[in-house]
Each structure stands twice: as C-alpha cells, then as structure tokens.
Design a protein around this motif. Structure first.
Motif, short mmCIF file in Angstrom:
data_model
loop_
_atom_site.label_atom_id
_atom_site.label_comp_id
_atom_site.label_asym_id
_atom_site.label_seq_id
_atom_site.Cartn_x
_atom_site.Cartn_y
_atom_site.Cartn_z
N LYS A 21 0.91 -1.19 0.04
CA LYS A 21 0.03 -0.02 -0.04
C LYS A 21 0.92 1.25 0.03
O LYS A 21 1.91 1.47 0.63
CB LYS A 21 -1.04 -0.07 1.43
CG LYS A 21 -2.16 0.60 1.14
CD LYS A 21 -2.91 0.43 2.23
CE LYS A 21 -4.52 0.98 2.02
NZ LYS A 21 -5.27 0.93 3.14
N LYS A 22 0.73 2.08 -0.93
CA LYS A 22 1.38 3.32 -0.94
C LYS A 22 0.43 4.43 -0.36
O LYS A 22 -0.56 4.30 -0.11
CB LYS A 22 1.68 3.80 -2.54
CG LYS A 22 2.65 2.60 -3.18
CD LYS A 22 2.78 2.98 -4.90
CE LYS A 22 3.41 1.96 -5.48
NZ LYS A 22 3.58 2.16 -6.86
N ASN A 44 -5.03 2.34 -2.08
CA ASN A 44 -3.81 2.98 -1.48
C ASN A 44 -4.25 4.03 -0.53
O ASN A 44 -5.36 4.18 -0.14
CB ASN A 44 -2.97 3.80 -2.45
CG ASN A 44 -2.41 2.71 -3.24
OD1 ASN A 44 -1.40 1.96 -3.04
ND2 ASN A 44 -2.52 2.68 -4.59
N GLY A 107 -9.26 1.59 -0.01
CA GLY A 107 -8.29 2.81 0.07
C GLY A 107 -8.71 3.56 1.62
O GLY A 107 -9.73 3.32 1.71
#
Length: 481
Positions: A21-22, A44, A107
């Motif tokens: 996950k960014k 994300n 997200g």
C-alpha cells in the motif's frame, strides 16, 4: 506508478508478490483540478494536509465561480468520507467507499495536522516567505511521513511543476503529477476526425456488402479491415475516394461514400471552405444527427468562423434554433469580470472580440457593415456568456459555441456540456498549442479528454482543422515562432 494509479502486480515463477500500500499526499491544486481525486487512488492511503483544507476553505468563498464551485465539491467529497469517523480514525485513515480492490481491501483517507510539524522534527524542515509557506507545509507533511515510514512509498501529488522540483530538492523520493485524467501518452495520437489512406483504399478491403437504408446507400465492411474507424469520421485516399463512417457495431463498419467536390461546394452564410478539413467540418456541423462537434486546430485555421457561419445559417435561414450562445472562460488575468461596467454581455465583450472580427469577415462587403452586424446580432439572438455563470442553467433550442476550451479541465467541460438541453447543438473549439492555464498541459486538457472520450459516441463529431488561412505571416508564426 502508471497513469490512472491502477494496480501493478509483479509475477515470479512461483508466486504473486503482495502489492504494498502506497501513501499519496495531495496538493490543493489536485483537488481543484479534479474534486473527486480522493477516490482515484484505489486501495492506497491518501493524506490531505490541514493546510490543503484551509486553502480550500479560503477558495470556496471566492467570487470566481469556477474554482469556488470545485473547492466546495472537493470539501463535500472529503466530508462524505470522514463524516462519521472519530478524530483518531480521521488521523489514521478512514475507508474510502468504492475504492475496494479484490484481495487488497479499501483505500483510506486521512487528514494530517501539519501545524504540529516544527523545525525540531527529524526531517529537512522547509520554511520560507508567506507566499511559499503553504506549499512548504504540504511538502513537510510528505517529508515527515517518509521519515516515519522508511519502508513505504510516500508520494507527493501536485500539478505545480516548481513545487515538484522543490520537493525533490528537499529529499522527497517520490513526487508526481496527477495523471488520472490523461487519456493519451502522446498528443500526436489525438483523434483528428479523419484518416488519410495512402494509395487505394479498396485495395486493402477483401470483403464488402452494399445495403440500402432509406435514401442512403451504405457499404458494410468487416471491422477488422479498418479497426481504427469510429462514428462520424471521414476516410479518404490518394485516388479521390471519400467516405463517411455512418456507424460502427461489433462486427462491421458502415460507410457512406461522398465526394470531395460535394464537400467543397457547401456554403454557410456565404462562406465557402478553403480546404478539405474545413469542408469536412462544415459537413459535421450540418449533420442533424451530430449533437456536439469538437473542432481543434491551430490559430487562424477558421474554427471560429466556421462555427459562427453555420450558427447564422441554421438560425436565420433554416430556423433550427432560437438563439446563438457564445461562451468562453475569462482568462486568468481577469478571473473576475465584475470590475467591468455594463451587463454580463457588455462585460464579456473584450474577451469575445474575435466573434465581432468574424462577423466583420462575413459582412465586410455589405454596404453598411456595422449596421448588418447589429441587425444579425439582434435577429439571431446572439448572447455572449461567461462559462463561470453558465452552471446550473439549461439551454434549450439553442446553438452553443464554447471558445478557447483548451484551458478547461475535464470537470469544467463536463459541467458545461451537461447544460445542453433539448433540440440544441454545441460546438467546442480549442487550440492545444495555446494553453494559458499553468496546471494544464495538452495531455491533461479537458479538450483532449473530450475528444478521446466522445469519438465513439454516435452523436458527436470531431475535426482537426489544419492549414492556416488567416495569412502567410500567421502561418509562419504558428509553425516557427
């Protein structure tokens, strides 16, 4: 990261590697460019610094209807996500509805209290003048998250080129432009509305059927023979072949044959085409099945003149519409038109002088040129509008021209086109070489987005009008300066 922030999965011979996950830190201009940006990053983690919320709060009360409306929508989108969350959840991350990816969860969206970051923190702290303070505080958030999470990817998303350079120079490893709205990798791939085939078109076609529909003869060709075809485009070759793509289905392309002579003999309000591109554009404008025509091309190629001539022809001679509405966004140098005296139309006059110039071209040979222009303006019910004041309205039985659309975002263009009511036609004009919005490039312009998204819509037509007809000096300037 690829365009649109889609999922990237790396394969090994034995297994799929888990996708990490960014974290994406959003700048204010991203949310003004696309108020729905918080939903664009899939599974994300999205972080919005408190400074961004403060800037949005300041912008939402501006008199400039364009950016203030988008600021309010962005605030409402954020509120919809965090409304029922506790303060701790908001700082850690709240699930974003509709952002789920199979096997990766949803997200998340977090608000970061950047006022708590000081120069005593273990990051390269950015200070600066008052003008730079907000940008620096947003960069500081990304630097702080990068320092606190050394094993994760932390990326600042901003449309400000200088801010991207500053962030990289301050030690931030990942900085990117917002690319969700990119529909092309190269502007040279933008649809033109026509295709020139070298040699003989029929030599490449192995199968064709002819059928009759009403008073029209169509040639049905397997789609694999011309896979690039889309509705309402023109095809021509070196052997005087000219055809119009009437429609496209899963298996076939249906062509209506035409001739260059027939196209070149079109006349609108005394105006004749001066090249093939203008003739094809005139054919699209005069097609009752085409509700929207998008004309691109360099300055001086005749886009405005063609659109205006057809409008007068359709209203005064054919009686198709009851009014002609001319609109454009006021330039950044004059976001407010309120300081100018007079009515809305009188305020817009300086920015729409090009239409008066084109009316002079159409009536320049009249005995009383200015008298003819005033008469036509009244008879055709020509109304000049600012795009900033068109939202929330509906335009029925109208012919609408949107000028200088290259500086609009896809969100702005959508909000204008959605105003078009029953029995109306809209013509969108723009030159991608003359963008004066610092956050928009030819690849991210709303005009580019509109061309690519509407080219397969059966009631839209596209035409790139080439060739400078203004003067030889204008042609030199467009190509060499």
């Amino acid at each position: 990261m690829d365009s649109g922030y889609t999922l990237r999965v790396e394969k090994t011979p034995t297994q799929l590697k888990p996708v990490v996950k960014k974290t994406y830190v959003l700048d204010t201009n991203v949310l003004l460019h696309d108020p729905t940006a918080v939903t664009a990053f899939k599974h994300n983690h999205v972080v919005i610094p408190m400074t961004v919320l403060e800037e949005l709060d300041h912008i939402k009360d501006r008199r400039d209807k364009t950016v203030s409306r988008e600021a309010r929508i962005a605030i409402q989108m954020i509120d919809k996500v965090v409304d029922a969350a506790s303060p701790q959840e908001i700082q850690e991350g709240v699930e974003v509805p509709g952002s789920e990816l199979e096997g990766l969860g949803s997200g998340t969206l977090a608000i970061y209290p950047d006022q708590l970051i000081t120069d005593t923190s273990d990051i390269p702290f950015l200070d600066g003048t008052q003008d730079q303070a907000n940008d620096n505080r947003i960069i500081n958030v990304a630097l702080k998250l990068q320092a606190d999470n050394p094993g994760e990817t932390v990326c600042l998303i901003t449309k400000d080129i200088n801010m991207r350079i500053k962030a990289k120079g301050s030690g931030l490893m990942h900085v990117e432009d917002y690319r969700r709205d990119r529909v092309l990798d190269d502007i040279d791939l933008l649809a033109k509305g026509y295709e020139h085939i070298e040699g003989d078109f029929w030599s490449n076609i192995s199968e064709v059927d002819t059928l009759r529909e009403g008073d029209m003869t169509l040639h049905r060709i397997p789609r694999e023979s011309i896979p690039y075809a889309y509705p309402n485009m023109f095809l021509h070759d070196d052997q005087d072949f000219m055809a119009f793509v009437k429609r496209v289905d899963k298996e076939y392309v249906y062509l209506r044959c035409d001739s260059r002579d027939n196209l070149m003999h079109k006349r609108f309000w005394g105006l004749a085409p001066r090249n093939l591109e203008q003739a094809m554009a005139m054919s699209l404008l005069d097609d009752d099945s085409v509700d929207m025509t998008v004309m691109t091309g360099p300055a001086g190629s005749g886009k405005t003149l063609l659109a205006l001539a057809y409008g007068l022809h359709a209203i005064l001679e054919q009686k198709k519409y009851s009014k002609l509405i001319v609109a454009r966004s006021t330039p950044p140098i004059a976001e407010e038109i309120g300081f100018l005296p007079g009515t809305e139309e009188e305020k817009m006059a300086p920015w729409l002088a090009a239409f008066d110039d084109n009316l002079e071209i159409l009536h320049g040979t009249d005995e009383s040129c200015h008298g003819s222009i005033d008469y036509v303006k009244e008879r055709a019910n020509i109304q000049f509008k600012s795009l900033n004041f068109m939202r929330g309205r509906s335009f029925n039985n109208a012919y609408i021209i949107i000028d200088e659309s290259q500086g609009l975002t896809q969100f702005q263009l959508k909000s204008v086109i959605s105003r078009v009511g029953a029995d109306s036609k809209i013509v969108v004009l723009g030159n991608l070489a003359q963008i004066d919005n610092k956050y928009i490039s030819p690849l991210t312009s709303g005009l580019t987005y509109l061309v690519e998204k509407s080219k397969r819509y059966p009631h839209a037509g596209i035409m790139h009008v080439n060739g400078i007809v203004r003067s030889r000096l204008a042609a030199f300037a467009e190509e060499n300066l």
